[in-house]
Design an enzyme around this catalytic site. Structure first.
Site, PDB file in Angstrom:
ATOM      1  N   ASP A 166      35.614  31.539  33.262  1.00  0.00           N
ATOM      2  CA  ASP A 166      35.939  32.602  34.198  1.00  0.00           C
ATOM      3  C   ASP A 166      34.675  33.256  34.732  1.00  0.00           C
ATOM      4  OD1 ASP A 166      38.644  32.275  33.997  1.00  0.00           O
ATOM      5  OD2 ASP A 166      39.019  34.054  32.768  1.00  0.00           O
TER       6      ASP A 166
ATOM      7  N   LYS B 214      37.974  33.436  39.013  1.00  0.00           N
ATOM      8  CA  LYS B 214      38.814  34.084  40.019  1.00  0.00           C
ATOM      9  C   LYS B 214      38.621  35.583  39.837  1.00  0.00           C
ATOM     10  CE  LYS B 214      42.908  32.321  40.854  1.00  0.00           C
ATOM     11  NZ  LYS B 214      42.682  31.567  42.094  1.00  0.00           N
TER      12      LYS B 214
ATOM     13  N   MET C  38      42.368  45.158  36.078  1.00  0.00           N
ATOM     14  CA  MET C  38      41.993  44.842  37.469  1.00  0.00           C
ATOM     15  C   MET C  38      42.332  46.016  38.379  1.00  0.00           C
ATOM     16  SD  MET C  38      43.308  40.879  37.464  1.00  0.00           S
ATOM     17  CE  MET C  38      44.644  41.138  36.276  1.00  0.00           C
TER      18      MET C  38
END
Length: 257
Positions: A36, A57, A170
């Protein structure tokens, strides 16, 4: 079990010494590591004999398509003995693990999951505040307001309100919309909130002790690191603790609103 196998390994919240023993062993043995975007260099350095492939991502930024990542994993498993898919935090929480598991199993490739410490628990450890507390919080909600391309929206605010303590992943760059959504859902502007950036990463970590009403202003001070927003009455004592630490010159990295 013989045949190809992929290890989905949790990299934890960031600090290399918070890896599990099994995770560190597999990373060291790996022929290839697909990782990641948020996995720190200190952890990737443990893969001394592996080919390192970034497949990260990050919300709102150009990144590898999930279908392409799935294909890379399948191809890697057919060419290498030890394939590690290194995911931030725990693989099974907000890591698109199920999409990768399903693709690998459909291709006849075995999968093994190696859990990691999720960022919520790393952040709670950093601020030294339990997410649950007798008489204050008996429930914890882990959620994200982020919506991927092609996905429909979801009522995350109602879920956050239903729990005594909520941790939003997030979330740092959406703080203004998050605060507005919480206020509409009935959360008081004075509800304690904490923003933790780069949880567990030592001098790179930053903590902002604030309220729902001040979330947007505090989030404007964030850098480029991953950030969590923690909400709930369990965090009401952090303001006082931050003030005491500052008064005593203890070098606390807590920031008061």
């Amino acid at each position: 079990m013989s045949g190809p196998r992929v290890y989905l390994v949790g990299a934890g919240p960031g600090a290399a010494d918070l890896l599990t023993v099994r995770a560190a062993r597999l990373i060291a043995q790996a022929d290839i590591v697909l990782h990641d975007a948020l996995v720190p260099a200190e952890i990737l350095a443990l893969a001394e004999r592996a080919r390192i492939v970034p497949v990260g991502k990050r919300s709102g930024r150009p990144s590898s398509a999930q279908s392409f990542i799935n294909k890379q994993l399948i191809d890697a498993a057919r060419r290498h003995t030890v394939v590690v898919r290194l995911k931030g935090g725990d693989p099974m929480l907000f890591g698109r693990a199920q999409e990768e598991i399903d693709a690998l199993v459909h291709a006849g490739i075995a999968v093994e999951i190696v859990p990691g410490i999720s960022a919520a628990f790393g952040a709670a450890a950093s601020v030294q505040q339990s997410l649950t507390q007798r008489g204050v919080s008996r429930s914890v909600m882990l959620l994200t307001p982020a919506v991927g391309k092609g996905e429909t929206g979801h009522d995350w605010a109602t879920a956050a309100v239903a729990a005594d303590t909520a941790v939003l992943y997030m979330a740092g760059r959406q703080a203004g919309a998050i605060a507005a959504g919480l206020l509409v859902a009935g959360v008081p502007a004075t509800r304690p909130a904490v923003i933790v950036e780069n949880a567990t990463l030592g001098t790179r970590e930053r903590v902002f002790v604030t309220t729902v009403g001040q979330l947007e202003a505090e989030a404007a001070r964030l850098g480029d690191g991953p950030a969590l927003i923690l909400l709930g009455d369990v965090f009401s004592s952090l303001q006082q603790r931050a003030d005491i630490a500052e008064h005593l010159g203890l070098g606390s990295h807590h920031r008061a609103a």
